[in-house]
Design a protein around this motif. Sequence first.
Motif, PDB file in Angstrom:
ATOM      1  N   GLU A 223       0.835  -1.194   0.000  1.00 52.48           N
ATOM      2  CA  GLU A 223       0.000   0.000   0.000  1.00 52.48           C
ATOM      3  C   GLU A 223       0.871   1.245   0.000  1.00 52.48           C
ATOM      4  OE1 GLU A 223      -1.211   0.953   4.474  1.00 52.48           O
ATOM      5  OE2 GLU A 223      -1.954  -1.013   3.817  1.00 52.48           O
ATOM      6  N   ARG A 230      -4.736   7.094   1.594  1.00 55.56           N
ATOM      7  CA  ARG A 230      -4.162   5.750   1.629  1.00 55.56           C
ATOM      8  C   ARG A 230      -4.796   4.899   0.535  1.00 55.56           C
ATOM      9  NH1 ARG A 230      -6.531   1.389   4.167  1.00 55.56           N
ATOM     10  NH2 ARG A 230      -5.195  -0.465   4.372  1.00 55.56           N
ATOM     11  N   TYR A 231      -3.939   4.170  -0.206  1.00 56.73           N
ATOM     12  CA  TYR A 231      -4.444   3.248  -1.216  1.00 56.73           C
ATOM     13  C   TYR A 231      -3.788   1.886  -1.021  1.00 56.73           C
ATOM     14  CZ  TYR A 231      -0.037   4.249  -3.631  1.00 56.73           C
ATOM     15  OH  TYR A 231       1.294   4.394  -3.952  1.00 56.73           O
ATOM     16  N   VAL A 232      -4.467   0.846  -1.483  1.00 55.95           N
ATOM     17  CA  VAL A 232      -4.016  -0.533  -1.307  1.00 55.95           C
ATOM     18  C   VAL A 232      -3.805  -1.176  -2.667  1.00 55.95           C
ATOM     19  CG1 VAL A 232      -4.579  -2.797  -0.355  1.00 55.95           C
ATOM     20  CG2 VAL A 232      -5.266  -0.725   0.879  1.00 55.95           C
ATOM     21  N   LEU A 233      -2.699  -1.897  -2.827  1.00 61.28           N
ATOM     22  CA  LEU A 233      -2.421  -2.632  -4.061  1.00 61.28           C
ATOM     23  C   LEU A 233      -2.732  -4.108  -3.858  1.00 61.28           C
ATOM     24  CD1 LEU A 233       1.016  -1.067  -5.052  1.00 61.28           C
ATOM     25  CD2 LEU A 233      -1.209  -0.586  -6.091  1.00 61.28           C
ATOM     26  N   SER A 234      -3.365  -4.728  -4.825  1.00 64.57           N
ATOM     27  CA  SER A 234      -3.667  -6.161  -4.739  1.00 64.57           C
ATOM     28  C   SER A 234      -3.490  -6.801  -6.099  1.00 64.57           C
ATOM     29  CB  SER A 234      -5.090  -6.396  -4.220  1.00 64.57           C
ATOM     30  OG  SER A 234      -6.046  -5.782  -5.086  1.00 64.57           O
ATOM     31  N   ALA A 253      -5.573  -1.100  -7.697  1.00 65.91           N
ATOM     32  CA  ALA A 253      -5.316  -0.087  -6.666  1.00 65.91           C
ATOM     33  C   ALA A 253      -6.657   0.392  -6.131  1.00 65.91           C
ATOM     34  CB  ALA A 253      -4.519   1.070  -7.230  1.00 65.91           C
ATOM     35  N   THR A 254      -6.797   0.433  -4.805  1.00 64.08           N
ATOM     36  CA  THR A 254      -8.065   0.799  -4.182  1.00 64.08           C
ATOM     37  C   THR A 254      -7.842   1.871  -3.121  1.00 64.08           C
ATOM     38  OG1 THR A 254      -8.890  -1.461  -4.476  1.00 64.08           O
ATOM     39  CG2 THR A 254     -10.057  -0.076  -2.903  1.00 64.08           C
ATOM     40  N   HIS A 274       5.340   1.952  -8.975  1.00 62.82           N
ATOM     41  CA  HIS A 274       5.549   0.717  -8.225  1.00 62.82           C
ATOM     42  C   HIS A 274       6.213  -0.327  -9.118  1.00 62.82           C
ATOM     43  CE1 HIS A 274       3.411   1.812  -4.572  1.00 62.82           C
ATOM     44  NE2 HIS A 274       2.523   2.432  -5.347  1.00 62.82           N
TER      45      HIS A 274
END
Length: 280
Positions: A223, A230-234, A253-254, A274
């Motif tokens: 993230e 804040r963002y989250v990578l999955s 990305a969320t 990234h």
Amino acid sequence: MKTVWLRILPALLALLVLPGAARAAITCTSLASPGVSINYQPNTLATLQAVFAVTCTRNTGDPTSVSYSVKADNGGNPSGVNNKATHASGSTIRYDFFTASTCGTQWKGGMTVSDTITWPAGATGPITKQTSFWACIVSAQAAPSSGVYADSVGLTLTYGGNQTLPGTVAVNIYAPALCTVTSPPGNISLSYAAFGAQVAGSTTIGVNCTSGMPYTLGTDVPEGVLNGLRYVLSLSATAPNGIGAPQTHTVTATIPAGQAGTCPSGSCNATRTHTLTITY
């Protein structure tokens, strides 16, 4: 009568003692290995540490330790004193098991790998112990066909004098071990309003890995933060094995809902790069 009793008594003692002695023995129930998996670059050497595991059970009255030895055979496709892993095309790669990382002493024939399991004072029940060995490719070889070269090596555990137990080690050699990016990922653009609902975006990456070879795909960080958001990578589920053709994975990305952000004005932009890493 006196003479008769002297003859019968030793027999009675034998009947009383021998069954008890037979019961006082540790039992080994499993000889197993997670297997050997080598990602091989043709015309190189390779050394891989591997393990086998022995499980034995102690009951009350049994000895507190058991020593054992394990032999390995030449696998299903031996070539003289060497093992061979075979491709579906019939091509082979020569490898061998060794007792040490120096790959000097082959583990086969009369050679054994020995170890001991010891229970703490008064302890009973099963204990599993792992012991190391090494799979080595000690002569550089080509890989005439791409994919998995497989073999199965038989093991024999001997303990308690003459008790034996069989086991196997699956061998998979992937050659040539290779993953390439067939289509690089694009950019992910997200537009988020302060205290708004969750926003997500995605891109894809195409990967071509050697058929049958396990690989994983990962991001440099899970993230990040941009403009106070804040963002989250999955990543979509990574296929456990290559197929020798492109496989597509999704990167998402969320931005979770309800964040204020730190824009100094009504709107602002920020970017971050990234890195995606393929491990095989």
